[in-house]
Design a protein around this motif. Structure first.
Motif, short mmCIF file in Angstrom:
data_model
loop_
_atom_site.label_atom_id
_atom_site.label_comp_id
_atom_site.label_asym_id
_atom_site.label_seq_id
_atom_site.Cartn_x
_atom_site.Cartn_y
_atom_site.Cartn_z
N UNK A 62 -15.75 6.34 13.81
CA UNK A 62 -16.08 7.53 13.03
C UNK A 62 -14.94 8.00 12.14
N UNK A 63 -13.72 7.56 12.41
CA UNK A 63 -12.57 8.02 11.61
C UNK A 63 -11.87 6.87 10.89
N UNK A 64 -12.29 5.66 11.16
CA UNK A 64 -11.63 4.48 10.57
C UNK A 64 -11.68 4.57 9.05
N UNK A 65 -10.54 4.34 8.42
CA UNK A 65 -10.46 4.41 6.98
C UNK A 65 -10.13 5.79 6.45
N UNK A 66 -10.23 6.81 7.29
CA UNK A 66 -9.92 8.19 6.87
C UNK A 66 -8.70 8.74 7.58
N UNK A 67 -8.49 8.35 8.82
CA UNK A 67 -7.38 8.87 9.62
C UNK A 67 -6.33 7.78 9.81
N UNK A 68 -5.07 8.21 9.90
CA UNK A 68 -3.97 7.28 10.16
C UNK A 68 -3.06 7.86 11.23
N UNK A 69 -2.83 7.09 12.27
CA UNK A 69 -1.90 7.51 13.32
C UNK A 69 -0.56 6.83 13.07
N UNK A 70 0.52 7.58 13.27
CA UNK A 70 1.85 7.03 13.09
C UNK A 70 2.79 7.75 14.05
N UNK A 71 4.02 7.29 14.10
CA UNK A 71 4.98 7.92 15.00
C UNK A 71 6.37 7.85 14.39
N UNK A 72 7.19 8.80 14.78
CA UNK A 72 8.60 8.83 14.39
C UNK A 72 9.40 8.81 15.68
#
Length: 117
Positions: A62-72
């Motif tokens: 449902x969120x693929x292509x719209x949301x991006x997860x990342x980390x610092x």
């Protein structure tokens, strides 16, 4: 035990963007897979996105292509960049660290995301 604090939610119009943050009180990202979940009113908590300890990401359809997860890693923070938001994205968003398929930290209060015109 490390604590996780979510922030960055708010009210946004359909099509808008928000970036959520999940700050950990310790260096845990090399151990745990971090994930975002969300819970809409009257619904069960559902998976949104995860980033493994090795840095690989996976998303709900449902969120693929719209949301991006990342980390610092230096800031002990996981992010969720949300673009092209839809009213059905309205929910309280939570983060947690997972090991063996189970959440390893207490669920926090989350951060409210409301998508509405």
């Amino acid at each position: 035990q490390a604590q996780l604090v979510e922030s960055g939610g708010g009210l946004v119009q359909p099509g808008g963007s928000l970036r959520l943050s999940c700050a950990a009180s310790g260096s845990i990202f090399n151990i745990y897979h971090m994930a975002w979940y969300r819970q809409a009113p009257g619904k069960q908590r559902e998976f949104v996105a995860t980033i493994t300890s090795g840095g690989s990401a996976n998303y709900a359809d449902s969120v693929k292509g719209r949301f991006t997860i990342s980390r610092d890693l230096a800031k002990n923070t996981v992010y969720l960049q949300m673009n092209s938001l839809k009213p059905e994205d309205t929910a309280v968003y939570y983060c947690n660290g997972f090991l063996g398929g189970r959440p390893r930290f207490d669920w926090g209060q989350g951060t409210q995301v409301t998508v509405s015109s």
